[in-house]
Design a protein around this motif. Structure first.
Motif, PDB file in Angstrom:
ATOM      1  N   GLN A 103     -31.406  -3.492 -18.988  1.00 35.64           N
ATOM      2  CA  GLN A 103     -32.455  -4.228 -18.962  1.00 35.64           C
ATOM      3  C   GLN A 103     -31.924  -5.847 -18.637  1.00 35.64           C
ATOM      4  N   VAL A 104     -30.547  -5.575 -17.404  1.00 40.56           N
ATOM      5  CA  VAL A 104     -30.011  -7.217 -17.499  1.00 40.56           C
ATOM      6  C   VAL A 104     -30.665  -7.200 -14.950  1.00 40.56           C
ATOM      7  N   GLU A 105     -31.308  -6.543 -15.110  1.00 40.09           N
ATOM      8  CA  GLU A 105     -31.412  -6.436 -13.887  1.00 40.09           C
ATOM      9  C   GLU A 105     -31.263  -7.921 -12.941  1.00 40.09           C
ATOM     10  N   GLU A 106     -31.689  -8.740 -13.764  1.00 37.43           N
ATOM     11  CA  GLU A 106     -32.029 -10.412 -12.447  1.00 37.43           C
ATOM     12  C   GLU A 106     -31.188 -10.823 -13.104  1.00 37.43           C
ATOM     13  N   ARG A 107     -30.154 -10.453 -13.728  1.00 39.15           N
ATOM     14  CA  ARG A 107     -28.224 -11.478 -13.960  1.00 39.15           C
ATOM     15  C   ARG A 107     -28.170 -10.246 -13.458  1.00 39.15           C
ATOM     16  N   VAL A 108     -28.062  -9.409 -13.554  1.00 37.76           N
ATOM     17  CA  VAL A 108     -27.072  -8.144 -13.086  1.00 37.76           C
ATOM     18  C   VAL A 108     -26.911  -6.745 -11.748  1.00 37.76           C
ATOM     19  N   GLN A 109     -25.155  -7.293 -10.774  1.00 36.50           N
ATOM     20  CA  GLN A 109     -26.043  -6.854  -9.710  1.00 36.50           C
ATOM     21  C   GLN A 109     -24.903  -6.403  -8.931  1.00 36.50           C
ATOM     22  N   THR A 110     -24.975  -5.187  -8.540  1.00 34.32           N
ATOM     23  CA  THR A 110     -24.190  -3.992  -8.069  1.00 34.32           C
ATOM     24  C   THR A 110     -23.628  -4.765  -6.527  1.00 34.32           C
ATOM     25  N   ILE A 111     -22.405  -4.441  -5.881  1.00 32.03           N
ATOM     26  CA  ILE A 111     -22.141  -4.487  -4.345  1.00 32.03           C
ATOM     27  C   ILE A 111     -20.551  -2.886  -4.189  1.00 32.03           C
ATOM     28  N   HIS A 112     -21.154  -2.762  -3.254  1.00 31.96           N
ATOM     29  CA  HIS A 112     -20.179  -1.915  -2.713  1.00 31.96           C
ATOM     30  C   HIS A 112     -19.366  -2.881  -1.577  1.00 31.96           C
ATOM     31  N   SER A 113     -17.604  -2.438  -2.415  1.00 36.97           N
ATOM     32  CA  SER A 113     -17.352  -3.053  -2.019  1.00 36.97           C
ATOM     33  C   SER A 113     -15.336  -2.995  -1.726  1.00 36.97           C
ATOM     34  N   ASP A 114     -14.395  -3.485  -0.772  1.00 39.85           N
ATOM     35  CA  ASP A 114     -13.756  -2.213  -0.924  1.00 39.85           C
ATOM     36  C   ASP A 114     -11.815  -3.462  -0.967  1.00 39.85           C
ATOM     37  N   MET A 115     -12.297  -3.431  -3.089  1.00 42.50           N
ATOM     38  CA  MET A 115     -11.444  -4.810  -3.283  1.00 42.50           C
ATOM     39  C   MET A 115     -12.621  -5.893  -2.873  1.00 42.50           C
TER      40      MET A 115
END
Length: 304
Positions: free
Chosen positions: A178-190
């Motif tokens: 339940q940390v959706e408001e502060r944590v996000q994922t990003i697809h990134s090569d480095m």
């Protein structure tokens, strides 16, 4: 009658299956290091997890009978653990890290980073300011970044990985905690997708296993994604590129916390003048260093 049929007939209680699992594991020469370190704990975790029961289940209830379908499920888990050498967290779909449950699949490493010791101490005494922005690169299941978000409960956290499949698992763990408001994922090569971003704390548990160590590793490790484990012949391919760029993504008082495990010796040989701060880890493990932005800039200057 097969041994499996005999087990279904003769084993009846939770306690029976724990004892049986332990005996099978004792005979199987398994490797333990993905949540447990001995066959007894492995047996307890398999049986209780396979029955969706907590580890602190009332001991008086261990004589409870198990249904026929539950017996079949437990026997399948035991056989798969032994014959395929699959780490138990993959079989159960769950691993524990810093006292927290995390979903795992074979697209993610099983959480076990010794950086846990630094998280529990809030990176004291190296972190001089509260980290408003945190990056967890090579996040896998998201365990390090999510744990950091729970420790620093006002921080914004980015979790990055090159694997879409791993990020799917990380997103499930973000929702779980339940940390959706502060944590996000990003697809990134480095750093490719992080243009313009800067952080107060960067955590990275990258691929760092050298080819020799990987080839000699127990079979259990070969069930984990090789993309998340190996990085060139000496294990430092990712690290060389990372160290050449990371300072550009750090605020002035930021620190980098980075794990290289047994590749520590090769790293020191590659950068003999860099003052790596190798951390003594209370819960064991090795190969975790800390560098400041100033030290990283000096490293770049020396490499020119």
């Amino acid at each position: 009658m097969s041994s499996r049929q005999s087990a279904v007939r003769d084993l009846n209680t939770i306690k029976d299956f724990i004892r049986y699992s332990y005996s099978r594991f004792q005979q199987a020469d398994l490797f333990y290091g993905h949540g447990t370190d001995n066959p007894w704990d492995e047996a307890v975790h398999l049986v209780m997890g396979g029955l969706s029961l907590p580890l602190d289940f009332d001991r008086d209830m261990l004589d409870c009978a198990i249904t026929y379908n539950e017996k079949k499920r437990l026997l399948k888990l035991i056989d798969t653990r032994i014959k395929k050498r699959e780490p138990l967290p993959y079989l159960l779909g769950e691993a524990w890290f810093m006292g927290l449950p995390f979903k795992v699949t074979k697209d993610t490493l099983i959480p076990r980073s010794p950086i846990i010791s630094l998280l529990e101490s809030e990176f004291s005494p190296w972190l001089n300011q509260y980290p408003a922005s945190i990056l967890d690169m090579c996040t896998g299941s998201g365990c390090l970044g999510i744990a950091a978000a729970l420790v620093f409960d006002d921080a914004m956290v980015d979790l990055t990985d090159i694997s879409d499949a791993a990020l799917k698992v990380a997103n499930e763990n973000i929702a779980l905690h339940q940390v959706e408001e502060r944590v996000q994922t990003i697809h990134s090569d480095m750093f490719a997708a992080l243009t313009g971003k800067k952080y107060d704390l960067i955590i990275c548990n990258p691929p760092y296993v050298d080819q020799q160590d990987f080839q000699q590793a127990p079979a259990e490790f070969h069930n984990e994604p090789q993309l998340a484990l190996t990085s060139g012949e000496d294990g430092l391919h990712f690290t060389h590129q990372f160290l050449a760029q990371v300072a550009d993504y750090m605020n002035d008082d930021a620190i980098l916390v980075y794990e290289v495990g047994n590749t520590e010796v090769a790293l020191q040989a590659a950068y003999p003048d860099t003052p790596f701060m190798w951390v003594e880890l209370e819960q064991g493990g090795n190969g975790v260093f800390i560098l400041t932005k100033e030290q990283l800039n000096q490293l770049l200057h020396e490499q020119q």
